[in-house]
Enzyme design. Structure first.
Site, short mmCIF file in Angstrom:
data_model
loop_
_atom_site.label_atom_id
_atom_site.label_comp_id
_atom_site.label_asym_id
_atom_site.label_seq_id
_atom_site.Cartn_x
_atom_site.Cartn_y
_atom_site.Cartn_z
N ARG A 31 0.81 -1.22 0.00
CA ARG A 31 0.00 0.00 0.00
C ARG A 31 0.85 1.27 0.00
O ARG A 31 0.79 2.06 -0.94
CB ARG A 31 -0.96 0.03 1.19
CG ARG A 31 -1.90 1.23 1.10
CD ARG A 31 -2.74 1.40 2.35
NE ARG A 31 -3.67 0.31 2.55
CZ ARG A 31 -4.52 0.25 3.59
NH1 ARG A 31 -4.53 1.22 4.47
NH2 ARG A 31 -5.32 -0.77 3.74
N HIS A 77 -7.77 -3.58 -7.72
CA HIS A 77 -7.58 -2.86 -6.45
C HIS A 77 -8.92 -2.69 -5.74
O HIS A 77 -9.57 -1.65 -5.88
CB HIS A 77 -6.94 -1.50 -6.76
CG HIS A 77 -6.29 -0.84 -5.57
ND1 HIS A 77 -5.11 -1.28 -5.01
CD2 HIS A 77 -6.66 0.25 -4.83
CE1 HIS A 77 -4.78 -0.50 -4.01
NE2 HIS A 77 -5.70 0.43 -3.87
N TYR A 121 -16.54 13.95 -14.21
CA TYR A 121 -16.34 15.14 -15.05
C TYR A 121 -14.99 15.14 -15.76
O TYR A 121 -14.86 15.73 -16.83
CB TYR A 121 -16.46 16.42 -14.21
CG TYR A 121 -17.81 16.60 -13.57
CD1 TYR A 121 -18.96 16.72 -14.34
CD2 TYR A 121 -17.93 16.64 -12.18
CE1 TYR A 121 -20.20 16.88 -13.75
CE2 TYR A 121 -19.18 16.80 -11.58
CZ TYR A 121 -20.30 16.91 -12.38
OH TYR A 121 -21.55 17.08 -11.79
#
Length: 816
Positions: A31, A77, A121
């Site tokens: 991680r 993931h 967006y």
């Protein structure tokens, strides 16, 4: 019974240790920390690989970020979408990443800390340089492992044709480990790698001639070569990073500071806000306006100054008190051999070189096998053309494809692979021109096989191929350095005038520790009688000084506080001052002995300290300059039950006079006391008998004829003497008697000082009474008298102490 068997009775320590151990292993390896080979954390690697697999590359149109995030979560993931999107956005931020790995259309945040637009967006695609991280991944160059649900495979590491760990750096926090690797210049890193490839014993000092230091995307200036050297040698170290600022002239004798680069990972909006707060709170004088003029042409922060302001002083103050200058801490931790390791520069470079060797060897083996297979096929096709008519006849007479393959294998000696290629051949390929092309391809394949074999068998050839590829990457992607490097860390000197409005004020200090500064207006509008104090308290200092000066307060415990005058509480003359406990942490039995105003901490001047047990110490004034006063600092080292009785400033050529309670006085020159360090104890000032202690020690100019010695005893007697009654002696002597020794109720000195003719003394009695005495009105005495009685001890109690009557002093008037 069956129900209880479902539960295990385990010690909490064992369970916690086991579970936290697993969790720690996961966040360390999978991680928070980057891999030393490709410089990527798992989430970053998965984002790049997912975009590559989706053909979302730099030569294709942009694609919605949400689609990529969904693919990453669904395939590789299984974590929150925001964490994946945040990681993806960071790879596209030009102020965070030195060479962008993701190109993004839309709002991807800002250097002001603004959040990016939602992923529905924005649109994104891999950058050109990212394709170099992934290039040749389909040639079995790296290992693959199954994803979280075993449906597809994902790479353990990327081939990384770019040394990404050093180029883009990394930052992260895991369990027990953190990493902070700064970004570097791609061209410099590649040159250093090539140097290390050519000379494996190249030292870090030699590499630092190539890699000058970090190269932050936000530019700025790095100071401190020694810190850089240590960081690259050990993996840990710190350097100073400051923004770039210039001072520009304006009209009417004014100037402005223009900042066009800020330190790495500093939030610009917070920096501007902090600068403006300093202006509003008047922490820095001379700033008229702070504004952010950043636009599409580049970053620009303007600090407009008032007329005749100290521009460099203000800039230095901003460097010291805002994030315009920061300390960057290297902590180069990365995963190497599946373990988190603190790596120095050569270890990071060597890890990358080892990875590139393996990638190049695996790629070459793959290319060699493919070339050999193709050469075998081409050989078969050329042979087929030479027996074409028989071959066609055989195929036509066959039952099906499988039968045709077997028959031509038996009849002409083709292998299974060659036979497959022949039966699937299209008829147009049998032209004369194609034969020429096949023969040309056969020659090219033969050369390629030789080249690949050479690479696999000769390490020098392997390294030359790696170097050639690195040089190509440098030519394609390297740009000029953005961050400047300076060898020395500049010492920031800030004149107090920059931070404080210069104003003359009245400063008062009382024996019980109440201090304040008062405006001259408030002082002149009141009378001295209006001054508010606690009962039994009295003034020990009253000065007209400037807000840019310092007030040094010395305590009986041998400690001191160098308080800037402007930081004293601003209180009206009529109101009670603020107790020192609000400014500093005093002990219960600690009291103020003396207060000394200081304008400049000049090394040619000295403090002289006198203690109750007969010690004297002399130390340079410059040793007592400090930025901290919230806790008292050591002024001198006191032994056992000793106490400080007085401290005074001298120019180095004064006389010393010490008086003991048993009536002895000793006079010698201060040259007998050598200067020592701030924490030293000093030397013996006067030889004392049993039950004898020093009442006071003071300094004076022996040429000053108007000075007189004043003595007060516990029996209410006072006397004045001329200094000429004494002979000058040397340090650590017993001294000369100053009182007539009586067998019954002997006089003991409780107050002693050297005064100017017009100065007054105040006696303090055991019943809280005060008696003001004008010494010049007393008769001149010799050493053997006990003086004149001025207090009736039967009615007001014995005299306990005597001190000068405090009137307003302007200590720096003469120097000005």
């Amino acid at each position: 019974m069956a129900e209880t068997e479902k539960f295990l009775d385990l010690p909490l320590e064992e369970v916690m240790g086991d579970r936290f151990g697993r969790y720690s292993k996961y966040i360390i390896q999978d991680r928070a920390l980057p891999d030393a080979r490709d410089g990527l954390k798992p989430v970053q690697r998965r984002i790049l690989y997912a975009m590559h697999e989706e053909r979302n590359t730099h030569d294709k149109p942009y694609r919605k970020s949400a689609k990529t995030v969904g693919t990453v979560i669904g395939n590789y993931h299984p974590h929150g979408d925001s964490s994946v999107y945040d990681a993806m956005v960071r790879l596209s931020q030009s102020w965070k990443v030195r060479n962008l790995l993701v190109e993004m259309h839309g709002n991807n945040g800002s250097v002001d800390g603004d959040p990016p637009a939602a992923m529905r967006y924005t649109e994104a695609r891999l950058s050109s340089i990212s394709s170099e991280l992934i290039r040749d991944i389909d040639k079995q160059t790296v290992d693959f492992i199954p994803n979280f649900d075993d449906t597809i495979d994902e790479p353990v590491v990327l081939p990384a044709r770019i040394p990404n760990l050093l180029v883009n750096g990394s930052t992260g926090i895991s369990a027990g480990y953190a990493t902070e690797i700064p970004p570097h210049n791609l061209g410099e890193v590649i040159d250093a790698i090539i140097k290390r490839l050519e000379k494996p014993n190249t030292t870090i000092e030699q590499l630092l001639e190539i890699i000058k230091g970090p190269d932050f995307p936000t530019g700025g200036t790095i100071q401190g070569y020694e810190g850089l050297k240590k960081a690259y040698q050990t993996g840990k170290g710190k350097v100073v990073v400051r923004g770039n600022a210039t001072i520009e002239p304006l009209k009417a004798n004014r100037e402005q500071i223009v900042i066009n680069e800020i330190p790495y990972e500093v939030n610009k909006a917070m920096l501007v806000k902090r600068m403006d707060e300093l202006r509003i709170d008047r922490k820095v004088e001379g700033v008229a306006e702070v504004r952010d003029d950043t636009d599409r042409t580049g970053l620009r922060i303007v600090v407009e100054l008032k007329k005749d302001a100290d521009s460099q002083g203000v800039l230095n103050y901003l460097y010291k008190n805002t994030d315009l200058q920061i300390t960057y801490h290297f902590n180069m931790v990365a995963i190497k051999d599946k373990t988190p390791q603190l790596l120095n520069l050569t270890e990071i470079i060597d890890a990358y070189i080892a990875h590139q060797k393996e990638v190049m060897l695996r790629q070459t083996r793959y290319d060699l096998n493919r070339a050999k297979k193709r050469a075998h096929i081409v050989e078969g096709l050329i042979k087929a053309v030479s027996v074409l008519d028989e071959l066609i006849q055989t195929i036509r007479s066959s039952n099906d494809k499988q039968d045709a393959k077997l028959r031509i294998q038996d009849q002409f000696g083709f292998t299974d692979e060659q036979a497959e290629a022949i039966v699937t051949l299209q008829l147009y390929r049998l032209t004369n021109t194609d034969i020429t092309a096949l023969e040309k391809e056969a020659r090219e394949l033969e050369d390629a096989i030789k080249e690949y074999t050479h690479i696999l068998e000769d390490e020098k050839k392997l390294l030359s191929v790696i170097k050639k590829d690195l040089r190509l990457m440098k030519k394609k992607y390297a740009d000029s350095r953005k961050t400047n490097i300076e060898e020395k860390i500049e010492e920031l000197k800030i004149n107090v005038e920059v931070t404080v409005a210069s104003e003359d004020v009245i400063v008062s200090v009382t024996k019980q520790g109440y201090v304040k500064r008062t405006s001259i207006r408030s002082y002149t509008a009141s009378s001295n009688d209006d001054f508010t104090m606690k009962d039994e308290d009295y003034l020990i200092g009253l000065y007209e000084i400037n807000t840019t000066d310092y007030l040094l307060l010395f305590t009986n415990k041998g400690r001191f506080m160098p308080i800037p005058v402007h930081q004293l509480p601003d209180i009206r003359w009529k109101d009670l001052g603020q107790h020192l406990s609000n400014l500093s942490s005093l002990e219960n039995d600690e009291s103020i002995v003396t207060a000394i105003p200081v304008r400049e901490f000049d090394s040619s001047r000295y403090f002289i300290f006198f203690t109750k047990n007969g010690m004297v110490k002399k130390s340079g004034l410059d040793l007592y300059q400090s930025q901290r006063y919230t806790r008292p600092l050591i002024a001198l080292n006191l032994k056992k039950d000793d106490q400080l009785v007085n401290a005074q400033l001298t120019d180095g050529d004064s006389d010393i006079f010490i008086a003991s309670n048993k009536g002895y006085g000793l006079w010698y020159h201060e040259s007998e006391v050598s200067p020592v360090g701030q924490r030293a104890a000093g030397v013996k000032a006067m030889q004392l008998k049993e039950d004898e202690h020093v009442i006071n020690g003071t300094i004076f100019n022996s040429n000053h004829t108007k000075q007189l010695l004043f003595i007060a005893t516990q029996r209410g007697a006072c006397k004045r003497m001329s200094i000429n009654r004494f002979d000058k002696a040397s340090r650590a002597k017993k001294g000369l008697i100053m009182l007539k020794e009586l067998k019954r109720k002997p006089h003991r000195i409780v107050g002693f000082d050297i005064l100017e003719e017009e100065e007054e003394m105040v006696l303090h009695t055991s019943k809280g009474e005060r008696k003001q005495v004008m010494p010049k009105e007393l008769p001149q005495s010799d050493r053997y008298s006990n003086g004149s009685y001025v207090v009736d001890t039967d009615t007001v109690g014995e005299v306990e102490s005597a001190c000068k009557f405090i009137s307003l002093v302007k200590p720096f008037e003469a120097s000005e």
